[in-house]
Design an enzyme around this catalytic site. Sequence first.
Site, PDB file in Angstrom:
ATOM      1  N   ARG A 263      11.037  -0.774  12.039  1.00  0.00           N
ATOM      2  CA  ARG A 263       9.810  -0.414  12.745  1.00  0.00           C
ATOM      3  C   ARG A 263       9.629  -1.348  13.941  1.00  0.00           C
ATOM      4  O   ARG A 263       9.909  -2.545  13.833  1.00  0.00           O
ATOM      5  CB  ARG A 263       8.616  -0.580  11.797  1.00  0.00           C
ATOM      6  CG  ARG A 263       8.382   0.611  10.904  1.00  0.00           C
ATOM      7  CD  ARG A 263       7.301   0.337   9.885  1.00  0.00           C
ATOM      8  NE  ARG A 263       6.047  -0.161  10.451  1.00  0.00           N
ATOM      9  CZ  ARG A 263       4.898  -0.209   9.775  1.00  0.00           C
ATOM     10  NH1 ARG A 263       4.855   0.231   8.534  1.00  0.00           N
ATOM     11  NH2 ARG A 263       3.816  -0.691  10.331  1.00  0.00           N
TER      12      ARG A 263
ATOM     13  N   ARG B 144      -9.710   0.848   8.755  1.00  0.00           N
ATOM     14  CA  ARG B 144      -9.325  -0.515   9.124  1.00  0.00           C
ATOM     15  C   ARG B 144     -10.436  -1.229   9.878  1.00  0.00           C
ATOM     16  O   ARG B 144     -10.280  -2.404  10.217  1.00  0.00           O
ATOM     17  CB  ARG B 144      -8.078  -0.474   9.999  1.00  0.00           C
ATOM     18  CG  ARG B 144      -6.747  -0.723   9.277  1.00  0.00           C
ATOM     19  CD  ARG B 144      -5.667  -0.562  10.319  1.00  0.00           C
ATOM     20  NE  ARG B 144      -4.415  -1.204  10.067  1.00  0.00           N
ATOM     21  CZ  ARG B 144      -3.352  -0.626   9.534  1.00  0.00           C
ATOM     22  NH1 ARG B 144      -3.419   0.595   9.085  1.00  0.00           N
ATOM     23  NH2 ARG B 144      -2.222  -1.281   9.437  1.00  0.00           N
TER      24      ARG B 144
ATOM     25  N   ARG C 174      11.854  -5.885   4.871  1.00  0.00           N
ATOM     26  CA  ARG C 174      11.803  -4.442   5.122  1.00  0.00           C
ATOM     27  C   ARG C 174      12.587  -4.094   6.390  1.00  0.00           C
ATOM     28  O   ARG C 174      13.312  -3.106   6.427  1.00  0.00           O
ATOM     29  CB  ARG C 174      10.325  -4.016   5.264  1.00  0.00           C
ATOM     30  CG  ARG C 174      10.113  -2.559   5.590  1.00  0.00           C
ATOM     31  CD  ARG C 174       8.684  -2.129   5.322  1.00  0.00           C
ATOM     32  NE  ARG C 174       7.763  -2.492   6.391  1.00  0.00           N
ATOM     33  CZ  ARG C 174       6.434  -2.352   6.312  1.00  0.00           C
ATOM     34  NH1 ARG C 174       5.875  -1.896   5.205  1.00  0.00           N
ATOM     35  NH2 ARG C 174       5.664  -2.688   7.320  1.00  0.00           N
TER      36      ARG C 174
ATOM     37  N   LYS D  63       0.828  -1.212   0.000  1.00  0.00           N
ATOM     38  CA  LYS D  63       0.000   0.000   0.000  1.00  0.00           C
ATOM     39  C   LYS D  63       0.864   1.266   0.000  1.00  0.00           C
ATOM     40  O   LYS D  63       0.637   2.169  -0.793  1.00  0.00           O
ATOM     41  CB  LYS D  63      -0.934   0.032   1.235  1.00  0.00           C
ATOM     42  CG  LYS D  63      -1.865  -1.173   1.353  1.00  0.00           C
ATOM     43  CD  LYS D  63      -2.839  -1.025   2.519  1.00  0.00           C
ATOM     44  CE  LYS D  63      -2.204  -1.011   3.888  1.00  0.00           C
ATOM     45  NZ  LYS D  63      -1.591  -2.286   4.308  1.00  0.00           N
TER      46      LYS D  63
ATOM     47  N   ARG E  73      -0.758  -8.365  13.808  1.00  0.00           N
ATOM     48  CA  ARG E  73      -1.224  -7.428  12.765  1.00  0.00           C
ATOM     49  C   ARG E  73      -2.031  -8.178  11.702  1.00  0.00           C
ATOM     50  O   ARG E  73      -3.034  -7.659  11.199  1.00  0.00           O
ATOM     51  CB  ARG E  73      -0.022  -6.721  12.118  1.00  0.00           C
ATOM     52  CG  ARG E  73       0.587  -5.674  13.053  1.00  0.00           C
ATOM     53  CD  ARG E  73       2.009  -5.334  12.664  1.00  0.00           C
ATOM     54  NE  ARG E  73       2.090  -4.593  11.412  1.00  0.00           N
ATOM     55  CZ  ARG E  73       3.214  -4.488  10.698  1.00  0.00           C
ATOM     56  NH1 ARG E  73       4.324  -5.082  11.086  1.00  0.00           N
ATOM     57  NH2 ARG E  73       3.207  -3.789   9.586  1.00  0.00           N
TER      58      ARG E  73
HETATM   59  P1  AMP Z   1       0.618   0.770   9.162  1.00  0.00           P
HETATM   60  O1  AMP Z   1       1.780   1.692   8.977  1.00  0.00           O
HETATM   61  O2  AMP Z   1      -0.555   1.137   8.311  1.00  0.00           O
HETATM   62  O3  AMP Z   1       1.008  -0.670   9.040  1.00  0.00           O
HETATM   63  O4  AMP Z   1       0.112   0.982  10.672  1.00  0.00           O
HETATM   64  C1  AMP Z   1       0.960   0.692  11.767  1.00  0.00           C
HETATM   65  C2  AMP Z   1       0.130   0.551  13.029  1.00  0.00           C
HETATM   66  O5  AMP Z   1      -0.533   1.783  13.312  1.00  0.00           O
HETATM   67  C3  AMP Z   1      -0.976  -0.487  12.988  1.00  0.00           C
HETATM   68  O6  AMP Z   1      -0.512  -1.785  13.263  1.00  0.00           O
HETATM   69  C4  AMP Z   1      -1.897   0.044  14.079  1.00  0.00           C
HETATM   70  O7  AMP Z   1      -1.393  -0.203  15.360  1.00  0.00           O
HETATM   71  C5  AMP Z   1      -1.825   1.548  13.838  1.00  0.00           C
HETATM   72  N1  AMP Z   1      -2.823   1.997  12.843  1.00  0.00           N
HETATM   73  C6  AMP Z   1      -2.569   2.552  11.633  1.00  0.00           C
HETATM   74  N2  AMP Z   1      -3.701   2.864  11.001  1.00  0.00           N
HETATM   75  C7  AMP Z   1      -4.718   2.493  11.817  1.00  0.00           C
HETATM   76  C8  AMP Z   1      -6.129   2.529  11.712  1.00  0.00           C
HETATM   77  N3  AMP Z   1      -6.753   3.015  10.615  1.00  0.00           N
HETATM   78  N4  AMP Z   1      -6.859   2.056  12.758  1.00  0.00           N
HETATM   79  C9  AMP Z   1      -6.265   1.570  13.865  1.00  0.00           C
HETATM   80  N5  AMP Z   1      -4.934   1.479  14.017  1.00  0.00           N
HETATM   81  C10 AMP Z   1      -4.145   1.944  13.005  1.00  0.00           C
END
Ligand code: AMP
Length: 192
Positions: free
Chosen positions: A139, A88, A127, A14, A150
Amino acid sequence: MTNIILLGPPGAGKGTQAAMLVEERGMIQLSTGDMLREAKDSGTEMGKVVADVMARGDLVTDEIVIGLIREKLQGDKAGGFIFDGFPRTLAQADALGALMAEQGETLDYVIELQVDDEVLVDRIVGRAAEAVAAGGTARADDNAESLKIRLMAYYKQTSPLIGYYHAKGMLKGVDGLGTMDGVKAEIAGVLS
Ligand code: AMP
Protein backbone atom coordinates in the site's frame (compact mmCIF):
# COMPACT_ATOMS: atom_id res chain seq x y z
CA MET A 1 -28.91 -8.44 13.17
CA THR A 2 -25.99 -6.70 14.80
CA ASN A 3 -24.27 -3.53 13.62
CA ILE A 4 -20.81 -2.79 14.98
CA ILE A 5 -17.93 -0.40 14.59
CA LEU A 6 -14.35 -1.69 14.78
CA LEU A 7 -12.29 1.14 16.20
CA GLY A 8 -8.53 1.24 16.51
CA PRO A 9 -5.32 2.64 15.03
CA PRO A 10 -3.85 1.48 11.71
CA GLY A 11 -2.53 -2.07 12.10
CA ALA A 12 -4.79 -2.89 15.06
CA GLY A 13 -6.36 -5.77 13.13
CA LYS A 14 -9.70 -4.22 12.12
CA GLY A 15 -9.59 -5.60 8.57
CA THR A 16 -8.51 -9.07 9.67
CA GLN A 17 -11.26 -9.34 12.28
CA ALA A 18 -13.86 -7.88 9.93
CA ALA A 19 -13.03 -10.51 7.30
CA MET A 20 -13.59 -13.29 9.84
CA LEU A 21 -16.92 -11.81 10.94
CA VAL A 22 -18.02 -11.65 7.30
CA GLU A 23 -17.04 -15.28 6.80
CA GLU A 24 -18.65 -16.64 9.93
CA ARG A 25 -21.63 -14.40 10.58
CA GLY A 26 -22.61 -13.22 7.13
CA MET A 27 -22.04 -9.63 8.15
CA ILE A 28 -21.19 -6.92 5.63
CA GLN A 29 -17.82 -5.19 5.94
CA LEU A 30 -17.92 -1.50 5.11
CA SER A 31 -14.31 -0.37 4.89
CA THR A 32 -14.00 3.21 3.70
CA GLY A 33 -10.27 2.58 3.15
CA ASP A 34 -11.09 -0.27 0.71
CA MET A 35 -13.73 1.87 -1.03
CA LEU A 36 -11.27 4.75 -1.42
CA ARG A 37 -8.52 2.46 -2.73
CA GLU A 38 -11.00 1.03 -5.26
CA ALA A 39 -11.92 4.54 -6.41
CA LYS A 40 -8.25 5.38 -6.73
CA ASP A 41 -7.40 2.18 -8.65
CA SER A 42 -10.31 2.58 -11.05
CA GLY A 43 -9.27 6.18 -11.68
CA THR A 44 -12.56 7.93 -10.87
CA GLU A 45 -12.53 11.71 -10.32
CA MET A 46 -12.96 11.16 -6.59
CA GLY A 47 -10.15 8.59 -6.66
CA LYS A 48 -7.81 11.16 -8.16
CA VAL A 49 -8.74 13.70 -5.50
CA VAL A 50 -8.03 11.32 -2.60
CA ALA A 51 -4.88 9.58 -3.89
CA ASP A 52 -2.33 12.10 -2.57
CA VAL A 53 -4.09 12.61 0.75
CA MET A 54 -4.18 8.86 1.34
CA ALA A 55 -0.57 8.26 0.32
CA ARG A 56 0.49 10.98 2.75
CA GLY A 57 -1.49 9.38 5.56
CA ASP A 58 -3.96 12.20 6.18
CA LEU A 59 -7.72 11.79 6.38
CA VAL A 60 -9.87 12.52 3.35
CA THR A 61 -12.84 14.87 3.85
CA ASP A 62 -15.81 13.85 5.97
CA GLU A 63 -18.07 14.67 3.03
CA ILE A 64 -16.46 12.04 0.78
CA VAL A 65 -16.52 9.16 3.25
CA ILE A 66 -19.99 9.96 4.57
CA GLY A 67 -21.21 9.91 0.95
CA LEU A 68 -19.66 6.47 0.43
CA ILE A 69 -21.26 5.06 3.58
CA ARG A 70 -24.67 6.62 2.85
CA GLU A 71 -24.77 4.74 -0.44
CA LYS A 72 -23.89 1.39 1.14
CA LEU A 73 -26.42 1.67 3.94
CA GLN A 74 -29.19 1.62 1.37
CA GLY A 75 -28.06 -1.74 0.04
CA ASP A 76 -28.19 -5.28 1.40
CA LYS A 77 -27.99 -5.44 5.20
CA ALA A 78 -27.49 -9.23 5.52
CA GLY A 79 -26.25 -10.16 9.00
CA GLY A 80 -25.51 -6.56 9.92
CA PHE A 81 -22.80 -4.04 9.16
CA ILE A 82 -19.21 -3.93 10.34
CA PHE A 83 -17.90 -0.40 10.05
CA ASP A 84 -14.16 -0.76 9.52
CA GLY A 85 -12.15 2.46 9.48
CA PHE A 86 -15.30 4.58 9.70
CA PRO A 87 -16.15 6.80 11.52
CA ARG A 88 -12.76 8.47 12.03
CA THR A 89 -13.94 11.90 13.21
CA LEU A 90 -16.67 13.14 15.54
CA ALA A 91 -18.49 14.66 12.55
CA GLN A 92 -18.48 11.24 10.87
CA ALA A 93 -19.76 9.63 14.07
CA ASP A 94 -22.66 12.08 14.25
CA ALA A 95 -23.43 11.54 10.57
CA LEU A 96 -23.41 7.76 11.01
CA GLY A 97 -25.85 8.02 13.90
CA ALA A 98 -28.21 10.09 11.76
CA LEU A 99 -27.89 7.79 8.72
CA MET A 100 -28.58 4.68 10.80
CA ALA A 101 -31.63 6.32 12.37
CA GLU A 102 -32.91 7.18 8.87
CA GLN A 103 -32.63 3.51 7.95
CA GLY A 104 -34.37 2.43 11.15
CA GLU A 105 -31.13 0.72 12.22
CA THR A 106 -29.27 0.84 15.49
CA LEU A 107 -25.59 0.68 16.21
CA ASP A 108 -25.06 -2.06 18.78
CA TYR A 109 -21.40 -2.02 19.80
CA VAL A 110 -18.23 -0.10 19.23
CA ILE A 111 -15.34 -2.52 19.66
CA GLU A 112 -12.07 -0.80 20.40
CA LEU A 113 -9.03 -2.91 19.48
CA GLN A 114 -6.36 -1.87 21.96
CA VAL A 115 -2.72 -2.24 20.87
CA ASP A 116 0.69 -0.69 21.49
CA ASP A 117 2.32 1.63 18.99
CA GLU A 118 5.45 -0.55 18.59
CA VAL A 119 3.27 -3.48 17.55
CA LEU A 120 1.51 -1.31 14.99
CA VAL A 121 4.74 -0.28 13.33
CA ASP A 122 5.92 -3.91 13.19
CA ARG A 123 2.61 -5.10 11.77
CA ILE A 124 2.45 -2.41 9.10
CA VAL A 125 6.04 -2.88 8.03
CA GLY A 126 5.40 -6.65 8.00
CA ARG A 127 2.25 -6.19 5.91
CA ALA A 128 4.21 -4.18 3.33
CA ALA A 129 6.98 -6.80 3.19
CA GLU A 130 4.45 -9.62 2.78
CA ALA A 131 2.72 -7.85 -0.09
CA VAL A 132 6.02 -7.43 -1.92
CA ALA A 133 7.11 -11.03 -1.18
CA ALA A 134 3.82 -12.24 -2.68
CA GLY A 135 4.74 -10.47 -5.90
CA GLY A 136 2.42 -7.54 -5.36
CA THR A 137 3.02 -3.97 -4.26
CA ALA A 138 2.70 -2.56 -0.77
CA ARG A 139 0.00 0.00 0.00
CA ALA A 140 1.25 3.49 -0.84
CA ASP A 141 0.71 4.49 2.79
CA ASP A 142 2.38 1.46 4.41
CA ASN A 143 5.72 3.18 4.97
CA ALA A 144 7.32 4.70 8.04
CA GLU A 145 6.69 8.32 7.05
CA SER A 146 2.98 7.91 6.22
CA LEU A 147 2.49 5.70 9.23
CA LYS A 148 3.64 8.49 11.53
CA ILE A 149 1.01 10.80 10.02
CA ARG A 150 -1.67 8.08 10.14
CA LEU A 151 -0.97 7.46 13.83
CA MET A 152 -1.12 11.17 14.56
CA ALA A 153 -4.42 11.43 12.66
CA TYR A 154 -5.71 8.56 14.78
CA TYR A 155 -4.75 10.14 18.09
CA LYS A 156 -5.87 13.66 17.15
CA GLN A 157 -9.02 13.02 15.17
CA THR A 158 -10.23 9.46 15.81
CA SER A 159 -9.37 8.62 19.43
CA PRO A 160 -11.93 11.19 20.74
CA LEU A 161 -14.54 8.70 19.49
CA ILE A 162 -13.54 6.42 22.37
CA GLY A 163 -14.95 8.94 24.83
CA TYR A 164 -17.90 9.70 22.58
CA TYR A 165 -19.05 6.08 22.41
CA HIS A 166 -18.17 5.41 26.01
CA ALA A 167 -20.56 8.20 26.97
CA LYS A 168 -23.24 6.55 24.84
CA GLY A 169 -22.67 3.25 26.67
CA MET A 170 -21.64 1.47 23.48
CA LEU A 171 -17.89 1.05 23.93
CA LYS A 172 -16.32 -2.39 24.44
CA GLY A 173 -12.56 -2.59 24.81
CA VAL A 174 -10.82 -5.67 23.44
CA ASP A 175 -7.12 -6.54 23.87
CA GLY A 176 -5.83 -6.48 20.30
CA LEU A 177 -2.40 -7.85 21.20
CA GLY A 178 -3.43 -11.49 21.35
CA THR A 179 -3.43 -14.00 18.51
CA MET A 180 -5.91 -13.58 15.67
CA ASP A 181 -8.08 -16.32 17.16
CA GLY A 182 -7.74 -14.91 20.67
CA VAL A 183 -8.98 -11.51 19.55
CA LYS A 184 -11.71 -13.16 17.54
CA ALA A 185 -12.89 -15.03 20.65
CA GLU A 186 -12.98 -11.81 22.66
CA ILE A 187 -15.08 -10.14 19.98
CA ALA A 188 -17.39 -13.16 19.90
CA GLY A 189 -17.80 -12.71 23.66
CA VAL A 190 -18.97 -9.13 23.12
CA LEU A 191 -21.39 -10.15 20.38
CA SER A 192 -22.97 -13.09 22.22
P1 AMP B 1 -7.52 2.36 6.05
O1 AMP B 1 -7.52 1.33 4.97
O2 AMP B 1 -8.74 2.31 6.92
O3 AMP B 1 -6.24 2.36 6.84
O4 AMP B 1 -7.60 3.78 5.31
C1 AMP B 1 -6.58 4.20 4.43
C2 AMP B 1 -6.66 5.70 4.22
O5 AMP B 1 -7.91 6.03 3.62
C3 AMP B 1 -6.59 6.55 5.48
O6 AMP B 1 -5.27 6.78 5.91
C4 AMP B 1 -7.28 7.82 4.99
O7 AMP B 1 -6.45 8.58 4.15
C5 AMP B 1 -8.41 7.26 4.14
N1 AMP B 1 -9.62 6.97 4.94
C6 AMP B 1 -10.18 5.76 5.15
N2 AMP B 1 -11.28 5.86 5.90
C7 AMP B 1 -11.43 7.18 6.19
C8 AMP B 1 -12.36 7.92 6.96
N3 AMP B 1 -13.39 7.32 7.60
N4 AMP B 1 -12.19 9.26 7.03
C9 AMP B 1 -11.18 9.88 6.40
N5 AMP B 1 -10.24 9.24 5.68
C10 AMP B 1 -10.36 7.89 5.56
